[in-house]
Design a protein around this motif. Structure first.
Motif, PDB file in Angstrom:
ATOM      1  N   LEU A  16       0.833  -1.191   0.000  1.00 19.60           N
ATOM      2  CA  LEU A  16       0.000   0.000   0.000  1.00 19.60           C
ATOM      3  C   LEU A  16       0.873   1.249   0.000  1.00 19.60           C
ATOM      4  O   LEU A  16       1.776   1.377   0.828  1.00 19.60           O
ATOM      5  N   TYR A  17       0.594   2.140  -0.935  1.00 15.69           N
ATOM      6  CA  TYR A  17       1.315   3.404  -1.039  1.00 15.69           C
ATOM      7  C   TYR A  17       0.332   4.553  -0.850  1.00 15.69           C
ATOM      8  O   TYR A  17      -0.831   4.455  -1.237  1.00 15.69           O
ATOM      9  N   GLU A  18       0.819   5.652  -0.259  1.00 12.30           N
ATOM     10  CA  GLU A  18      -0.024   6.830  -0.061  1.00 12.30           C
ATOM     11  C   GLU A  18       0.739   8.081  -0.470  1.00 12.30           C
ATOM     12  O   GLU A  18       1.938   8.202  -0.207  1.00 12.30           O
ATOM     13  N   CYS A  19       0.021   9.007  -1.091  1.00 11.60           N
ATOM     14  CA  CYS A  19       0.596  10.303  -1.438  1.00 11.60           C
ATOM     15  C   CYS A  19       0.217  11.309  -0.352  1.00 11.60           C
ATOM     16  O   CYS A  19      -0.974  11.586  -0.170  1.00 11.60           O
ATOM     17  N   PRO A  20       1.180  11.834   0.408  1.00 11.54           N
ATOM     18  CA  PRO A  20       0.858  12.789   1.461  1.00 11.54           C
ATOM     19  C   PRO A  20       0.350  14.126   0.923  1.00 11.54           C
ATOM     20  O   PRO A  20      -0.268  14.887   1.648  1.00 11.54           O
ATOM     21  N   GLU A  21       0.581  14.401  -0.353  1.00 12.47           N
ATOM     22  CA  GLU A  21       0.158  15.680  -0.924  1.00 12.47           C
ATOM     23  C   GLU A  21      -1.332  15.710  -1.276  1.00 12.47           C
ATOM     24  O   GLU A  21      -2.011  16.680  -0.988  1.00 12.47           O
ATOM     25  N   CYS A  22      -1.843  14.631  -1.886  1.00 16.48           N
ATOM     26  CA  CYS A  22      -3.259  14.626  -2.270  1.00 16.48           C
ATOM     27  C   CYS A  22      -4.071  13.563  -1.537  1.00 16.48           C
ATOM     28  O   CYS A  22      -5.289  13.542  -1.631  1.00 16.48           O
ATOM     29  N   GLU A  28       0.155  -1.561  -5.180  1.00 17.38           N
ATOM     30  CA  GLU A  28       1.015  -1.859  -6.324  1.00 17.38           C
ATOM     31  C   GLU A  28       1.950  -3.004  -5.981  1.00 17.38           C
ATOM     32  O   GLU A  28       2.424  -3.114  -4.848  1.00 17.38           O
ATOM     33  N   SER A  29       2.237  -3.845  -6.968  1.00 20.41           N
ATOM     34  CA  SER A  29       3.236  -4.891  -6.779  1.00 20.41           C
ATOM     35  C   SER A  29       4.619  -4.374  -7.182  1.00 20.41           C
ATOM     36  O   SER A  29       5.632  -4.947  -6.826  1.00 20.41           O
ATOM     37  N   THR A  30       4.645  -3.274  -7.939  1.00 23.15           N
ATOM     38  CA  THR A  30       5.910  -2.618  -8.273  1.00 23.15           C
ATOM     39  C   THR A  30       6.240  -1.627  -7.163  1.00 23.15           C
ATOM     40  O   THR A  30       5.571  -1.593  -6.143  1.00 23.15           O
ATOM     41  N   SER A  31       7.233  -0.814  -7.342  1.00 23.76           N
ATOM     42  CA  SER A  31       7.595   0.187  -6.335  1.00 23.76           C
ATOM     43  C   SER A  31       7.473   1.590  -6.926  1.00 23.76           C
ATOM     44  O   SER A  31       8.473   2.212  -7.279  1.00 23.76           O
ATOM     45  N   PRO A  32       6.237   2.098  -7.036  1.00 17.77           N
ATOM     46  CA  PRO A  32       6.075   3.438  -7.597  1.00 17.77           C
ATOM     47  C   PRO A  32       6.631   4.495  -6.650  1.00 17.77           C
ATOM     48  O   PRO A  32       6.632   4.312  -5.433  1.00 17.77           O
ATOM     49  N   THR A  33       7.111   5.585  -7.206  1.00 20.38           N
ATOM     50  CA  THR A  33       7.644   6.667  -6.373  1.00 20.38           C
ATOM     51  C   THR A  33       6.886   7.962  -6.601  1.00 20.38           C
ATOM     52  O   THR A  33       6.990   8.880  -5.808  1.00 20.38           O
ATOM     53  N   VAL A  34       6.094   8.042  -7.687  1.00 22.69           N
ATOM     54  CA  VAL A  34       5.392   9.274  -8.024  1.00 22.69           C
ATOM     55  C   VAL A  34       3.888   9.014  -8.121  1.00 22.69           C
ATOM     56  O   VAL A  34       3.450   8.045  -8.734  1.00 22.69           O
ATOM     57  N   CYS A  35       3.099   9.883  -7.495  1.00 30.92           N
ATOM     58  CA  CYS A  35       1.640   9.772  -7.522  1.00 30.92           C
ATOM     59  C   CYS A  35       1.128  10.022  -8.945  1.00 30.92           C
ATOM     60  O   CYS A  35       1.511  11.011  -9.571  1.00 30.92           O
ATOM     61  N   ASP A  39       1.632  13.944  -9.058  1.00 25.69           N
ATOM     62  CA  ASP A  39       3.086  13.872  -9.205  1.00 25.69           C
ATOM     63  C   ASP A  39       3.829  14.061  -7.884  1.00 25.69           C
ATOM     64  O   ASP A  39       5.014  14.367  -7.872  1.00 25.69           O
ATOM     65  N   GLY A  40       3.116  13.896  -6.754  1.00 25.46           N
ATOM     66  CA  GLY A  40       3.768  13.968  -5.445  1.00 25.46           C
ATOM     67  C   GLY A  40       4.539  12.686  -5.167  1.00 25.46           C
ATOM     68  O   GLY A  40       4.403  11.682  -5.871  1.00 25.46           O
ATOM     69  N   ARG A  41       5.335  12.693  -4.110  1.00 30.46           N
ATOM     70  CA  ARG A  41       6.151  11.542  -3.771  1.00 30.46           C
ATOM     71  C   ARG A  41       5.321  10.551  -2.943  1.00 30.46           C
ATOM     72  O   ARG A  41       4.753  10.919  -1.921  1.00 30.46           O
ATOM     73  N   LEU A  42       5.271   9.286  -3.393  1.00 33.17           N
ATOM     74  CA  LEU A  42       4.504   8.258  -2.686  1.00 33.17           C
ATOM     75  C   LEU A  42       5.288   7.705  -1.509  1.00 33.17           C
ATOM     76  O   LEU A  42       6.513   7.568  -1.569  1.00 33.17           O
TER      77      LEU A  42
END
Length: 51
Positions: A16-22, A28-35, A39-42
């Motif tokens: 589980l990933y969360e964007c603190p900006e929005c 995701e099973s991958t490792s996303p870094t951008v919302c 476009d905030g940091r996940l």
């Protein structure tokens, strides 16, 4: 502004990933870094943070 439904719990091979900006959360099973929304940091909520 509509609230995004929380995708948790994720599948076993996903994290589980969360964007603190929005506030968007996504599984995701991958490792996303951008919302994909703002476009905030996940942040990875599945991995324990520093204590």
């Amino acid at each position: 502004m509509p609230t995004v439904p929380d995708p948790a719990p994720c599948d076993q091979d996903e994290q589980l990933y969360e964007c603190p900006e929005c506030g968007r959360r996504l599984c995701e099973s991958t490792s996303p870094t951008v919302c994909p929304d703002c476009d905030g940091r996940l942040q990875n909520l599945s991995r324990p943070g520093p204590e």
